[in-house]
Design a protein around this motif. Structure first.
Motif, PDB file in Angstrom:
ATOM      1  N   ARG A   1       0.263  -6.155  13.194  1.00 32.92           N
ATOM      2  CA  ARG A   1      -0.881  -6.895  13.741  1.00 32.92           C
ATOM      3  C   ARG A   1      -2.039  -6.923  12.735  1.00 32.92           C
ATOM      4  N   ASP A   2      -2.269  -5.815  12.033  1.00 33.06           N
ATOM      5  CA  ASP A   2      -3.313  -5.793  11.002  1.00 33.06           C
ATOM      6  C   ASP A   2      -3.027  -6.841   9.927  1.00 33.06           C
TER       7      ASP A   2
ATOM      8  N   ALA B   1      -1.059   0.933   8.225  1.00 29.16           N
ATOM      9  CA  ALA B   1      -1.428  -0.335   8.858  1.00 29.16           C
ATOM     10  C   ALA B   1      -0.333  -0.733   9.842  1.00 29.16           C
TER      11      ALA B   1
ATOM     12  N   ARG C   1       0.838  -1.194   0.000  1.00 30.43           N
ATOM     13  CA  ARG C   1       0.000   0.000   0.000  1.00 30.43           C
ATOM     14  C   ARG C   1       0.875   1.248   0.000  1.00 30.43           C
TER      15      ARG C   1
ATOM     16  N   SER D   1      -3.578 -10.422  11.192  1.00 34.78           N
ATOM     17  CA  SER D   1      -5.001 -10.734  11.337  1.00 34.78           C
ATOM     18  C   SER D   1      -5.705 -10.945  10.008  1.00 34.78           C
ATOM     19  N   GLY D   2      -5.044 -10.563   8.917  1.00 28.93           N
ATOM     20  CA  GLY D   2      -5.664 -10.715   7.599  1.00 28.93           C
ATOM     21  C   GLY D   2      -6.464  -9.512   7.157  1.00 28.93           C
ATOM     22  N   SER D   3      -6.452  -8.437   7.951  1.00 29.43           N
ATOM     23  CA  SER D   3      -7.246  -7.265   7.580  1.00 29.43           C
ATOM     24  C   SER D   3      -6.520  -6.367   6.585  1.00 29.43           C
ATOM     25  N   VAL D   4      -5.225  -6.597   6.388  1.00 29.31           N
ATOM     26  CA  VAL D   4      -4.455  -5.825   5.416  1.00 29.31           C
ATOM     27  C   VAL D   4      -4.061  -6.745   4.275  1.00 29.31           C
ATOM     28  N   LEU D   5      -4.719  -6.578   3.172  1.00 33.24           N
ATOM     29  CA  LEU D   5      -4.449  -7.412   2.005  1.00 33.24           C
ATOM     30  C   LEU D   5      -4.443  -6.518   0.771  1.00 33.24           C
TER      31      LEU D   5
END
Length: 289
Positions: free
Chosen positions: A203-204, A200, A24, A207-211
């Motif tokens: 940890r993000d 981000a 990103r 957790s899979g929240s940053v893709l």
């Protein structure tokens, strides 16, 4: 991937490929470079770099390159000359790169080749630079060079040089070259590129929240080949674009699953199966020598 030395004075060293598991863009710095966040996954697959020392101080790339880059513009030659100049080395070197990593695919081939040259010639020339100094030299050659110099999969920020080593879950990857190569500068200038994503954390990511890859929607719109390839890969496993090139990958839990996906690609596809590793094959080879 291994290193060995022949009676003719040549030694052979790994230059591993990488994946960007996400990418990103947070904004632009005053110097014009973009601030990034990404995770570099190193692979147990890539190019091989052959090196032989010279007494005349010349940095030479024998033979005709298979990748069409003039010797003066080659990152491996630039890296060797930079180290030679900074460390005031009188010796030279012959450098040959045996290419496996596709050009312009975002798999880091040129950067990894340059890093291998820096790290190995630092040892062979007895230049004495530490890892931080070599990483700083690598950044002068290219933004992705430091991660290969340091040799560990990493969370990266800045322009990609602020590195935090990470231990990634075991994984096997199916790598596919779409054949599409777009200059990085052109992609960064794309009006539809998202350049102000929120920051981000590691940890993000865990957790899979940053893709996702900021360049993926740009390339999917601009290239039918990339769009078709990612659609095909998404039916085989979790998939994404890597880096700023046209290379794509799908992730699997085992080698068998990755190889089963490989045979489902169209005949003639430029594709490889590789294992993700936390420690670079180059650094393993250095320890073994």
């Amino acid at each position: 991937m291994s290193a060995g030395e022949g009676a003719d004075g040549w030694s052979v060293w790994p230059a591993p490929a990488k994946l960007n598991l996400f990418l990103r863009i947070l904004g632009r710095r005053p110097d014009g470079y973009h601030r990034l966040q990404t995770v570099f996954q190193l692979l147990d697959w890539g190019d091989r770099v052959r090196l032989r020392l010279r007494d005349d101080g010349r940095i030479h790339r024998p033979g005709d390159p298979i990748y069409g880059v003039a010797e003066a513009d080659d990152l491996v030659v630039r890296a060797a000359k930079l180290l030679q100049s900074v460390a005031k080395i009188g010796q030279g070197a012959d450098i040959v790169v045996e290419k496996n990593i596709p050009l312009g695919g975002g798999f880091g081939g040129g950067s990894s080749d340059a890093a291998t040259v820096l790290v190995v010639l630092n040892r062979l020339w007895k230049a004495g630079l530490d890892e931080d100094a070599l990483a700083a030299l690598g950044l002068r050659v290219g933004a992705d060079v430091p991660v290969f110099v340091r040799g560990r999969s990493a969370w990266a920020e800045g322009v990609g040089e602020e590195l935090t080593p990470v231990a990634l879950p075991p994984a096997w990857y199916l790598l596919v070259d779409s054949g599409v190569s777009v200059p990085t500068a052109e992609l960064f200038q794309a009006p539809e590129l998202t350049r102000d994503a929120p920051a981000a954390t590691i940890r993000d990511f865990v957790s899979g929240s940053v893709l996702g890859n900021a360049f993926e929607p740009v390339l999917r719109r601009r290239s039918e080949a990339v769009e078709a390839l990612l659609q095909r890969l998404s039916r085989l496993g979790p998939s994404a674009l890597t880096g700023t090139g046209g290379g794509c990958f799908a992730r699997f839990g085992t080698r068998a699953d990755a190889e089963a996906a490989l045979v489902q690609l169209p005949p003639g596809s430029r594709a490889w199966v590789a294992e993700g590793v936390d420690a670079s094959p180059l650094h393993r080879a250095l320890r073994d020598r």
